[in-house]
Design an enzyme around this catalytic site. Structure first.
Site, PDB file in Angstrom:
ATOM      1  N   GLY A   1     -15.171 -16.054  16.261  1.00  0.00           N
ATOM      2  CA  GLY A   1     -14.022 -15.471  15.576  1.00  0.00           C
ATOM      3  C   GLY A   1     -14.373 -14.255  14.729  1.00  0.00           C
ATOM      4  O   GLY A   1     -13.563 -13.791  13.939  1.00  0.00           O
TER       5      GLY A   1
ATOM      6  N   GLU B   1     -16.484 -25.722  13.744  1.00  0.00           N
ATOM      7  CA  GLU B   1     -15.439 -25.867  12.713  1.00  0.00           C
ATOM      8  C   GLU B   1     -15.291 -27.335  12.318  1.00  0.00           C
ATOM      9  O   GLU B   1     -15.029 -27.652  11.153  1.00  0.00           O
ATOM     10  CB  GLU B   1     -14.115 -25.264  13.223  1.00  0.00           C
ATOM     11  CG  GLU B   1     -14.195 -23.748  13.258  1.00  0.00           C
ATOM     12  CD  GLU B   1     -13.296 -23.071  14.282  1.00  0.00           C
ATOM     13  OE1 GLU B   1     -12.366 -23.704  14.800  1.00  0.00           O
ATOM     14  OE2 GLU B   1     -13.558 -21.878  14.555  1.00  0.00           O
TER      15      GLU B   1
ATOM     16  N   HIS C   1     -17.517 -29.114  17.685  1.00  0.00           N
ATOM     17  CA  HIS C   1     -17.281 -27.685  17.438  1.00  0.00           C
ATOM     18  C   HIS C   1     -17.755 -27.364  16.021  1.00  0.00           C
ATOM     19  O   HIS C   1     -17.634 -28.190  15.111  1.00  0.00           O
ATOM     20  CB  HIS C   1     -15.785 -27.369  17.591  1.00  0.00           C
ATOM     21  CG  HIS C   1     -15.495 -25.908  17.606  1.00  0.00           C
ATOM     22  ND1 HIS C   1     -15.434 -25.167  16.447  1.00  0.00           N
ATOM     23  CD2 HIS C   1     -15.277 -25.038  18.622  1.00  0.00           C
ATOM     24  CE1 HIS C   1     -15.181 -23.900  16.763  1.00  0.00           C
ATOM     25  NE2 HIS C   1     -15.089 -23.802  18.076  1.00  0.00           N
TER      26      HIS C   1
ATOM     27  N   SER D   1     -16.642 -14.965  20.446  1.00  0.00           N
ATOM     28  CA  SER D   1     -16.069 -13.633  20.668  1.00  0.00           C
ATOM     29  C   SER D   1     -16.257 -13.143  22.104  1.00  0.00           C
ATOM     30  O   SER D   1     -16.459 -11.944  22.331  1.00  0.00           O
ATOM     31  CB  SER D   1     -16.627 -12.618  19.664  1.00  0.00           C
ATOM     32  OG  SER D   1     -16.325 -13.034  18.338  1.00  0.00           O
TER      33      SER D   1
ATOM     34  N   ASN E   1     -10.116 -22.661  23.998  1.00  0.00           N
ATOM     35  CA  ASN E   1      -9.874 -23.489  22.810  1.00  0.00           C
ATOM     36  C   ASN E   1      -8.806 -22.805  21.949  1.00  0.00           C
ATOM     37  O   ASN E   1      -9.090 -21.811  21.295  1.00  0.00           O
ATOM     38  CB  ASN E   1     -11.198 -23.642  22.040  1.00  0.00           C
ATOM     39  CG  ASN E   1     -11.016 -24.338  20.701  1.00  0.00           C
ATOM     40  OD1 ASN E   1      -9.978 -24.963  20.442  1.00  0.00           O
ATOM     41  ND2 ASN E   1     -12.027 -24.236  19.848  1.00  0.00           N
TER      42      ASN E   1
ATOM     43  N   GLU F   1     -22.583 -22.076  20.951  1.00  0.00           N
ATOM     44  CA  GLU F   1     -21.698 -21.200  20.194  1.00  0.00           C
ATOM     45  C   GLU F   1     -22.340 -20.841  18.850  1.00  0.00           C
ATOM     46  O   GLU F   1     -22.222 -21.610  17.876  1.00  0.00           O
ATOM     47  CB  GLU F   1     -20.371 -21.911  19.917  1.00  0.00           C
ATOM     48  CG  GLU F   1     -19.613 -22.309  21.154  1.00  0.00           C
ATOM     49  CD  GLU F   1     -18.124 -22.416  20.860  1.00  0.00           C
ATOM     50  OE1 GLU F   1     -17.353 -21.729  21.542  1.00  0.00           O
ATOM     51  OE2 GLU F   1     -17.750 -23.146  19.931  1.00  0.00           O
TER      52      GLU F   1
ATOM     53  N   LYS G   1      -7.487 -23.876  19.331  1.00  0.00           N
ATOM     54  CA  LYS G   1      -7.612 -24.265  17.909  1.00  0.00           C
ATOM     55  C   LYS G   1      -6.239 -24.687  17.369  1.00  0.00           C
ATOM     56  O   LYS G   1      -5.432 -25.230  18.131  1.00  0.00           O
ATOM     57  CB  LYS G   1      -8.225 -23.124  17.098  1.00  0.00           C
ATOM     58  CG  LYS G   1      -9.499 -22.580  17.739  1.00  0.00           C
ATOM     59  CD  LYS G   1     -10.317 -21.756  16.800  1.00  0.00           C
ATOM     60  CE  LYS G   1     -11.455 -21.123  17.555  1.00  0.00           C
ATOM     61  NZ  LYS G   1     -12.450 -20.530  16.696  1.00  0.00           N
TER      62      LYS G   1
HETATM   63  C1  PEP Z   1     -14.544 -20.975  19.620  1.00  0.00           C
HETATM   64  O1  PEP Z   1     -13.926 -21.271  18.614  1.00  0.00           O
HETATM   65  O2  PEP Z   1     -14.984 -21.883  20.331  1.00  0.00           O
HETATM   66  C2  PEP Z   1     -14.736 -19.556  19.927  1.00  0.00           C
HETATM   67  C3  PEP Z   1     -15.676 -19.234  20.756  1.00  0.00           C
HETATM   68  O3  PEP Z   1     -13.910 -18.659  19.284  1.00  0.00           O
HETATM   69  P1  PEP Z   1     -13.839 -17.059  19.532  1.00  0.00           P
HETATM   70  O4  PEP Z   1     -13.837 -16.831  21.002  1.00  0.00           O
HETATM   71  O5  PEP Z   1     -12.561 -16.641  18.880  1.00  0.00           O
HETATM   72  O6  PEP Z   1     -15.041 -16.486  18.856  1.00  0.00           O
END
Ligand code: PEP
Length: 256
Positions: free
Chosen positions: A177, A101, A99, A217, A9, A171, A11
């Site tokens: 992040g 976000e 997601h 992460s 992703n 997630e 973003k």
């Molecule tokens: C995400 O935004 O779906 C995600 C897992 O981000 P990150 O790997 O940066 O934590």
């Protein structure tokens, strides 16, 4: 046996030229034979979908392209939105839905998620439906109930045939992040609970066949431990998907 999946992703990152470079780097670094073991999806912003698809098409590369969002109506007065038929026409085969976000910053509700999931399935695009708890919910010990309720609401009204084209991504918001990854055991506990929920909703066979990704992460240093877990079938990757070497390392780990 579930085929693993690594989905990146991006973003809101990468202009068109940057997207072309990153797509080409990933295509060059991922041997075609790996794609027999693992489905790889890159998920750029809307404006980068066509450039990414064009690069992969030119290379006859089997890496798939997904969108980060969609709207559930096919067309009409919905300024700023992009519909499922528009994505399908481009050659998009996956789409993230719900997601954290989008839920947290843009007010996407479980009901919206459910409408998008249904529109995607009807339009022939596979939803990657995200769920996950905040730190407050985790600390309160209510994370299993919370996440399974998101799954229940997001997939309401689907049947086992629909579920052949659904991917679920767990997630935890506190791991996205932040550099703070869930331990393999923490991630597995929730992914196993999601699979049990899917079994309640759609039967054991469908639950066993559905891919559940972990996201938060995930990086080359922690991928092996996470993928060793029984109910984790791959990763939804944010930050590490923007570096072709790291993304390649995650894909390679998923081939083992
Ligand atoms: C995400 O935004 O779906 C995600 C897992 O981000 P990150 O790997 O940066 O934590």
């Amino acid at each position: 046996m579930r085929k693993r999946m690594i989905a990146g992703n991006w973003k809101m990152n990468n202009t068109r030229p940057e997207a072309v470079v990153l797509t080409q780097e990933i295509a060059n670094r991922v041997p075609a034979a790996w794609l027999d073991q693992v489905d790889v999806v890159i998920i750029p912003p809307f404006i980068d979908l066509l450039p990414a698809l064009t690069v992969l098409d030119f290379d006859k590369n089997e890496i798939a392209v997904g969108a980060q969002n969609c709207y559930w109506e096919d067309h009409g007065a919905f300024t700023g939105e992009v519909s499922v038929p528009m994505l399908k026409d481009l050659g998009v085969t996956y789409c993230i839905v719900g997601h954290s976000e989008r839920r947290g910053l843009f007010g996407e509700t479980d009901e919206d998620v459910n409408k998008k999931v249904k529109a995607l399935i009807a339009g022939g695009i596979t939803p990657i439906m995200c769920c996950g708890e905040s730190l407050g919910i985790r600390d309160a010990g209510e994370y299993i109930e919370f996440v399974t309720a998101q799954v229940d609401a997001g997939l309401a009204g689907l049947d086992d045939i629909d579920m052949k084209n659904v991917v679920v991504a767990y997630e935890p918001i506190w791991a996205i992040g932040t550099g703070r990854t869930a331990t393999p055991e923490q991630a597995e506990e929730v992914c196993a609970a999601i699979r049990a929920k899917l079994a309640d909703m759609f039967g054991a066979e469908t639950a066993e066949a559905t891919r559940i990704l972990y996201g938060g992460s995930m990086k080359p240093e922690n991928v092996d431990g996470l993928l060793a877990m029984e109910d984790i079938d791959g990763g939804l990757i944010g930050g590490a998907s923007l570096k072709s070497n790291d993304f390649k390392a995650l894909i390679e780990a998923a081939t083992k």
